[in-house]
Write an enzyme that holds these catalytic residues in place. Structure first.
Site, PDB file in Angstrom:
ATOM      1  N   THR A   1       6.170  17.988 -21.857  1.00 19.00           N
ATOM      2  CA  THR A   1       7.268  17.342 -21.164  1.00 19.00           C
ATOM      3  C   THR A   1       6.921  15.873 -20.996  1.00 19.00           C
ATOM      4  O   THR A   1       5.758  15.540 -20.741  1.00 19.00           O
ATOM      5  CB  THR A   1       7.521  17.969 -19.780  1.00 19.00           C
ATOM      6  N   ASN A   2       7.909  14.993 -21.166  1.00 18.48           N
ATOM      7  CA  ASN A   2       7.667  13.572 -20.950  1.00 18.48           C
ATOM      8  C   ASN A   2       7.457  13.243 -19.481  1.00 18.48           C
ATOM      9  O   ASN A   2       6.559  12.488 -19.117  1.00 18.48           O
ATOM     10  CB  ASN A   2       8.856  12.753 -21.484  1.00 18.48           C
ATOM     11  N   THR A   3       8.302  13.810 -18.622  1.00 21.18           N
ATOM     12  CA  THR A   3       8.273  13.462 -17.202  1.00 21.18           C
ATOM     13  C   THR A   3       6.896  13.634 -16.585  1.00 21.18           C
ATOM     14  O   THR A   3       6.410  12.767 -15.847  1.00 21.18           O
ATOM     15  CB  THR A   3       9.299  14.292 -16.418  1.00 21.18           C
TER      16      THR A   3
ATOM     17  N   CYS B   1      13.022  12.999 -23.636  1.00 21.84           N
ATOM     18  CA  CYS B   1      12.923  14.242 -22.871  1.00 21.84           C
ATOM     19  C   CYS B   1      12.786  15.334 -23.912  1.00 21.84           C
ATOM     20  O   CYS B   1      13.476  15.309 -24.939  1.00 21.84           O
ATOM     21  CB  CYS B   1      14.166  14.459 -22.018  1.00 21.84           C
ATOM     22  N   THR B   2      11.912  16.283 -23.693  1.00 21.68           N
ATOM     23  CA  THR B   2      11.642  17.270 -24.730  1.00 21.68           C
ATOM     24  C   THR B   2      12.795  18.238 -24.964  1.00 21.68           C
ATOM     25  O   THR B   2      12.768  19.004 -25.929  1.00 21.68           O
ATOM     26  CB  THR B   2      10.346  18.048 -24.428  1.00 21.68           C
TER      27      THR B   2
ATOM     28  N   GLN C   1       8.544  17.587  -7.881  1.00 25.43           N
ATOM     29  CA  GLN C   1       9.150  16.340  -8.338  1.00 25.43           C
ATOM     30  C   GLN C   1      10.137  15.804  -7.304  1.00 25.43           C
ATOM     31  O   GLN C   1      10.094  14.621  -6.935  1.00 25.43           O
ATOM     32  CB  GLN C   1       9.869  16.566  -9.670  1.00 25.43           C
TER      33      GLN C   1
END
Length: 239
Positions: free
Chosen positions: A83-85, A196-197, A52
């Site tokens: 995970t959202n990201t 965000c989780t 990332q």
């Protein structure tokens, strides 16, 4: 019952929440000692964070696609990226498998549309708030997502990575996040997305100045809906 495949470890703090929520939902729906058929592949989060930070999203997509393929080969009927990201590369992961990838953004959007939400505030990592994939996805569904100002985006991102992902839940950070939500309310937000989780570890979606939508809970519930579709449940006819 269909088997649920989870790509977890990003962070393992929220993956544990997924496992608990999914199993609690199955037990609630089926009763007795029922639990979910779940396969979890937990990756080394630091390796993903390194990708990332370096902007190597293609390499991240390749890595998660390999994991998704492994889950499918092991018998998973669906896959969730916990995970959202990492939904930034969800399309690439979906294209690598033949079973459905249950998309956290789609499921959260559907929940908000059903509730009549128009302009929610997004609390998430910097990648999710700034890269455009999330807000664009929501805009295509008629939802105008607000994000905090630059200073507050840094605050939220740092709380997630430096604290929540490391298992630290601080009252001072909870208050700081509540202040961010109050500011958004004054600027016209009509809901809060816990995007965000890990955010659900520090904020209660039912104890916010605006209606809260916990993406982790929504995603987990969608997985259970898929897993139990067609099963006869107490008080229900088989679909």
């Amino acid at each position: 019952m269909r088997k649920i495949g989870l790509i977890g470890g990003m962070s393992f703090e929220s993956s544990a929440v997924y496992y608990r929520m999914i199993n609690e939902a199955v037990r609630e729906r089926l009763g007795r000692l029922h639990s979910a058929e779940v396969m979890l592949h937990s990756v080394d989060f630091q390796s993903i964070v390194d990708l990332q930070k370096a902007g190597r999203w293609d390499d991240a997509a390749k890595r998660l696609s390999e994991v998704a393929q492994g889950l499918e080969a092991a018998g998973a009927s669906c896959v969730l990226i916990c995970t959202n990201t990492m939904h930034l590369i969800a399309d690439a992961v979906q294209s690598s498998i033949s079973v459905p990838l249950i998309n956290i953004i789609d499921e959260t959007a559907a929940s908000m549309k059903a509730a009549g939400v128009k302009r929610p505030l997004l609390l998430a990592t910097r990648y999710t708030m700034e890269h455009g994939f999330y807000t664009g996805h929501m805009a295509a569904r008629g939802i105008e997502v607000m994000v905090p100002n630059a200073e507050d985006r840094t605050l939220v991102h740092d709380i997630i990575f430096n604290e929540l992902c490391a298992g630290a839940v601080l009252d001072s950070s909870r208050q700081a996040l509540m202040t961010v939500t109050e500011h958004a309310k004054s600027e016209g937000a009509d809901a809060i997305i816990l995007g965000c989780t890990e955010i659900c570890l520090i904020l209660d979606p039912h104890n916010l100045p605006l209606p809260g939508f916990d993406s982790t809970a929504i995603h987990a519930e969608a997985a259970v809906d898929f897993a139990l579709k067609g099963l006869s449940q107490p008080g229900q006819q088989a679909a």
